[in-house]
Design a protein around this motif. Structure first.
Motif: not given
Length: 816
Positions: A385-386, A467, A414, A503, A382, A508, A463
């Motif tokens: 990926l951020a 995600s 979020h 993402i 995670d 999403s 995420i």
């Protein structure tokens, strides 16, 4: 003592240099070690402030934690260990590459070509691109050595690609041209083979080498002259399936779920409504050594590696370029134009060299992570990926010159306020660590400020909620085992592998339902969304985030969705009383004439709003609304008491049958059930005892419970291993019949089970039955995957073809 003591580092360095695979254990343990040590150092007062933080006070708590950590030697050492390129553990290592090359040479000389390919691949992972020794480029030599091993193993296309790579690195490498010529000769590409050998002849420097090449060239020319040279054609069949033009999807507000997707038009089943490439994606850690780090497909024998570090692995130059940027090779200064080559041959050389000249189409997602620093290997997926999302936003900022808020630009939720207080400190620490890791690449462009850190905290929350897992479907058995009637067929041959995490900006926005009306799937890293039923206009388009009705009961679904996505599901599958929720994990009534269910550890009571509230212990799980009228007969059969409101409070208890109220001793049944289930897993070689275990399980669990379905499937596999395929088919059908009650007959889970049944039916030459089963499979797969089904499940077409061949041979025998 610091976070990483000198003996600890020395131990890690010693083992990390031994083999890339040894990195995995270190990466996992170090991530936990870093987090727990830093969390332990934070004072209780600051921990409490962070636990109680909100979006409005986030910058304050981030500033406070940063101010506390920054002077600590332990924190400084963590950042240094993760980002300092001078001590980077994932750098290229020439000596290590040479050692692996020698091991590969030894395996090659012994005829162990598979092991040689593995050693040469590991050597390529470690080999620096710009290394010359005795006028031999190490990378080019390794490519040719691996190509030779693959040629010996019959991997001709892979061998050809490695030859091309060696030539691109070193155009005057005679051995690469010679090997390429021999492979093209094997592939009957005679014109290319002649050109290759001509280049090899003119670049070879030894007399003996020239003589050998010339002999092979003359023999090839004579062979071509004596036969008409017809080069084989190459076809690249691409499955086309475009998003429906007459269907538009819009982001709308739903009363209970907030933003979601819907269409102003009615949408027919199996309609492709959305296709999207990810904003950012990353391979999962378990798949780092087996799947491409860009497209997530399985890597071939001729895999390629990052030119600057040992972490990523790619299936092709194209994926390498998209992930790291332009491919740059150090070509030899030697000019092939000096050789006595015709213009056609020179054009051929130029084509071969330019084949690998692929340019990156977007932002290189691995470039900021590269150079050997191992923070991307240590930190959780995670967090990495951020970092990739930040890198993409940084590049957009550089091109546009606009400075904008990261979270606002993503336009995704979020839900920081829903994060459990005990998890917020971990988010703060990871955000600070990631900020310094990004700063090591972007320098002053991305400074470690409380604003950037608070943005990263929210990004990590985003995420977690938004995600998607990139899942690829694969077979757990080789295709020849699935198709060949002469070989025992495994009863489990399909599995879904979580190969990546990504993402998707629009993807999403699709909300969750435990009874979805759309299906999402992936080709490479591209997300596709398709309807699985008729969806009326403005009906929410909802997919499954994992839990589904039929796969797990409502208690488990609610728990997983709350933990992972921080919401209590109120979909159609969770707001009504489902047959599968009652029977999936239930016990059977002790009354042999009753088909009712017995639930465990669940108290049901009627509420004033005519709903049933399920309580596990003392925590609220869900509201199950009873059908107002026309209740499902199958539900009434197993849970008659639920419809008798006057008696509900006195008769519904754990261990009591929901139909006749008979009592069952759950402690005794659970003990016997555990023993029978455990024994079944151990009795693959004892059919009679396994059947006894099945009978015990069926006497205790409800006839439609998932435990019984799994037990029937296990017995089918035991029969397969014992060569009794007729009985295996019988039990496989029983398992499928139960799953059809839990899901529905056209659910994708049924399609996967039918693959097993069809392969068994073909194994015993039941062509007509297999044909009917395959038709059902094709119907289900077409509903969920459309034209892409042929690409995702190629063995279905092969099963179909084998069935037709068998039927044709039978008809010929009858007519004869």
């Amino acid at each position: 003592m610091g976070l990483f003591s000198f003996p600890f580092l020395s131990f890690c360095l010693f083992h990390l240099k031994c083999h890339a695979a040894s990195l995995i254990c270190y990466w996992k343990s170090t991530a936990l070690f870093v987090m727990e040590r830093l969390k332990h150092l934070v004072p209780d007062e600051l921990k409490q402030a962070i636990a109680g933080s909100t979006c409005e006070t986030l910058s304050v708590t981030c500033a406070g934690l940063l101010e506390f950590l920054l002077p600590l030697p332990e924190f400084q050492q963590v950042i240094s260990e993760l980002t300092d390129l001078e001590i980077a553990l994932c750098r290229k290592n020439e000596s290590r590459a040479l050692d692996l090359k020698l091991q590969g040479n030894e395996c090659f000389s012994k005829g162990n070509f598979t092991q040689a390919i593995s050693f040469y691949s590991q050597a390529l992972r470690y080999a620096p691109l710009h290394t010359e020794s005795k006028d031999l480029n190490l990378v080019a030599t390794l490519y040719v050595n691996r190509a030779s091993s693959m040629h010996k193993s019959g991997l001709l296309e892979e061998c050809l690609r490695d030859c091309n790579r060696a030539i691109t690195v070193k155009p005057n490498y005679a051995k690469a041209w010679y090997r390429r010529g021999k492979v093209n000769e094997s592939l009957q590409k005679h014109k290319d083979a002649i050109y290759d050998l001509e280049v090899a002849l003119n670049t070879e420097t030894t007399t003996s080498g020239k003589k050998s090449i010339n002999q092979g060239l003359e023999i090839l020319r004579m062979r071509v002259d004596s036969a008409s040279m017809v080069e084989p054609s190459e076809y690249d069949v691409e499955v086309k399936d475009a998003v429906a033009r007459d269907v538009s999807t819009l982001c709308v507000e739903a009363p209970t779920k907030g933003r979601g997707m819907a269409s102003p038009n009615d949408i027919q089943p199996a309609t492709l409504i959305h296709a999207e490439d990810p904003l950012a994606a990353i391979v999962t850690k378990p798949c780092r050594g087996t799947h491409c780090h860009f497209c997530f497909n399985g890597v071939p024998a001729d895999s390629v590696f990052c030119p600057s570090c040992i972490i990523p692995i790619y299936c092709s130059e194209n994926c390498l370029a998209q992930s790291t940027g332009d491919i740059s090779y150090s070509n030899s200064a030697y000019s092939l134009a000096r050789c006595n080559l015709s213009q056609d041959v020179l054009n051929h050389v130029a084509d071969v060299i330019s084949e690998n000249g692929i340019r990156c189409k977007g932002v290189p997602e691995h470039k900021h992570e590269c150079g050997g620093a191992h923070w991307t290997a240590v930190l959780p997926t995670d967090v990495v990926l951020a970092g990739r999302i930040v890198a993409k936003e940084m590049e957009g900022k550089r091109l546009s010159g606009v400075n904008y808020n990261l979270i606002d630009s993503l336009d995704l939720l979020h839900h920081y306020e829903l994060v459990p207080p005990n998890e917020r400190l971990e988010l703060h620490i990871y955000a600070i660590v990631l900020c310094y890791c990004m700063n090591s690449y972007y320098k002053s462009d991305f400074q470690s400020t409380e604003v950037n850190i608070s943005q990263l905290v929210l990004l990590l929350c985003l995420i977690k909620i938004n995600s998607m897992a990139i899942v690829h479907v694969s077979s757990t058995d080789s295709l020849d085992k699935i198709l060949s009637p002469s070989i025992n067929v495994k009863t489990s041959c399909i599995e879904q592998v979580r190969v990546g995490q990504a993402i998707y900006s629009t993807g999403s926005l699709f909300n969750h339902s435990c009874q979805p009306n759309i299906n999402s799937y992936f080709l490479s890293r591209t997300l596709f969304v398709r309807t699985t039923e008729l969806v009326p206009s403005w009906t929410p388009l909802e997919l499954s985030y994992g839990p589904q009705v039929g796969e797990m009961d409502i208690v488990e679904r609610q728990r997983l969705l709350k933990e992972q996505y921080m919401f209590i599901c109120e979909c159609s599958g969770c707001s009504g009383l489902n047959f599968s929720d009652l029977v999936i994990n239930s016990f059977s009534c002790q009354n042999s004439r009753c088909h009712g269910v017995v639930l465990e550890n669940i108290t049901l009571k009627i509420l004033e709003d005519n709903s049933v509230q399920a309580l596990v212990g003392a925590s609220l799980v869900s509201n199950l609304l009873l059908p107002a009228s026309g209740s499902d007969k199958s539900i009434e059969e197993v849970a008659h008491k639920l419809f008798q409101k006057s008696k509900i409070g006195s008769c519904i208890h754990p261990g009591c049958c929901l139909n006749c109220n008979a009592y069952l001793d759950l402690d005794s049944v659970n003990a016997n059930l555990s023993e029978a289930t455990l024994n079944m897993t151990r009795l693959a070689d004892s059919l009679d005892r396994a059947l006894d275990c099945l009978a015990k399980i069926k006497s205790m669990r409800h006839q439609h419970s998932k435990t019984v379905a799994q037990a029937e499937d296990s017995i089918a596999e035991i029969f397969v291993n014992n060569g009794n395929l007729e009985h295996a088919i019988k039990h496989c059908k029983m398992s499928i019949q139960i799953l059809e009650k839990l899901y529905h007959p056209n659910h994708i889970a049924i399609g996967h089970e039918l693959i097993k049944l069809a392969s068994l039916q073909l194994s015993v030459c039941h062509a007509a039955s297999a044909s009917d089963t395959i038709k059902r499979v094709e119907t289900i797969f077409s509903l969920y995957y459309g034209a892409h089904a042929a690409k995702l499940f190629p063995y279905v077409n092969m099963l179909r073809q084998q069935t037709l061949d068998y039927q044709t041979s039978c008809n010929l025998r009858i007519s004869a």
